[in-house]
Design an enzyme around this catalytic site. Structure first.
Site: not given
Ligand code: OAD
Length: 253
Positions: A104, A122, A151, A154, A191-192, A217
């Site tokens: 992501q 993304h 651009c 356009c 890490g999500t 995580n």
């Molecule tokens: P989040 O900020 O929602 O979540 C980050 C996760 O990483 C959390 O669960 C933390 O506990 C974990 N974390 C932090 N430090 C870490 C480490 N050292 N090792 C492993 N995990 C760790 O981020 P995403 O889940 O990536 O979208 O968010 C998803 C989407 O929301 C992003 O791609 C972005 C955002 O809005 C867009 O911009 C379209």
């Protein structure tokens, strides 16, 4: 971390698997110095309002504000390097016949670490595209005046090639990601927070199709209850230890 840190089921299933998928989020880049989104205090969405910065409506309202915010993040990610978590995932690719890395993240750190089969759900912050025509620009320059670059075709504004709230994910990338998740024998979610769809449903596709699912995580997430195993710790520590345990030869590569 040593071998005893990992359940033997994880080690054996990874060693035997031909199809492995990893889904990464902002947490994998945290140890490189890229802020995550939803963590209290430090997360970007704790400090900035996504409705003001990460929607097409926000860009229409105030293109310069949005452009500048992404320019700041583009400079930030250009100044950092992959961490041991990114490198460990690049090592997995050399051991598993079909390894798919679905991210992501928009920061190119997986590619910089050497991963080749990366599906960017993304987009990528280093690319820009025309807001009107949706065409990616290979060549563009910052506007000199206090405005947003245009651009050359356009005259519309240029914007970052990232997916904003309310926008579709690149359909072909999403289709291939779903298909890889369904075929996975082992699925790692790293890490999500597992909050943003449709990315968050990919581990569930893997669960439904019988994969061993593992979360890496430091904290519990919305996905944790679906997991076979949760490895609690930073990915920059857990992933290198896991890869060295499963494929001991990989440490000499
Ligand atoms: P989040 O900020 O929602 O979540 C980050 C996760 O990483 C959390 O669960 C933390 O506990 C974990 N974390 C932090 N430090 C870490 C480490 N050292 N090792 C492993 N995990 C760790 O981020 P995403 O889940 O990536 O979208 O968010 C998803 C989407 O929301 C992003 O791609 C972005 C955002 O809005 C867009 O911009 C379209």
């Amino acid at each position: 971390m040593d071998e005893s840190a990992f359940p033997s089921d994880i080690i054996e299933r990874l060693r035997q698997a031909r199809r492995v998928v990893a889904l990464t989020g902002a947490g994998i880049s945290a140890e490189s110095g890229v802020p995550t989104f939803r963590e209290a205090q430090t997360g970007l969405w704790a400090q900035y309002d996504p409705q003001e910065l990460a929607t097409p409506q926000a860009f229409r309202r105030n293109p310069k504000l949005v452009w500048d915010w992404y320019a700041w993040r583009r400079a930030l990610v250009a100044s950092v390097s992959p961490n041991p978590g990114h490198y460990a995932l690049a090592r997995i690719e050399r051991h598993v016949s079909e390894f798919t890395l679905i991210t992501q993240n928009v920061d190119s750190l997986h590619q910089k670490a050497g991963s080749r089969n990366v599906f960017e759900l993304h987009g990528n912050i280093s690319r820009v595209k025309c807001f009107e025509e949706d065409i990616v620009m290979d060549d563009w320059t910052e506007a000199e005046s206090d405005t947003v670059p245009r651009c050359p075709r356009c005259g519309g504004y240029l914007r970052p090639d990232v997916v904003w709230f309310g926008e579709m994910l690149p359909p072909d990338v999403l289709r291939r990601a779903i298909s890889a998740a369904r075929a996975a024998e082992v699925f790692l979610t790293i890490g999500t927070s597992g909050i943003v769809q449709p990315a968050a449903s990919l581990p569930l596709e893997a669960v439904e199709n019988g994969a061993l699912v593992i979360e890496i995580n430091p904290v519990q997430t919305q996905l944790s209850s679906w997991m076979d195993f949760c490895l609690r710790g930073p990915s920059g520590i857990v992933l290198p230890a896991l890869v060295s345990t499963v494929w001991p030869d990989s440490t000499r590569e």
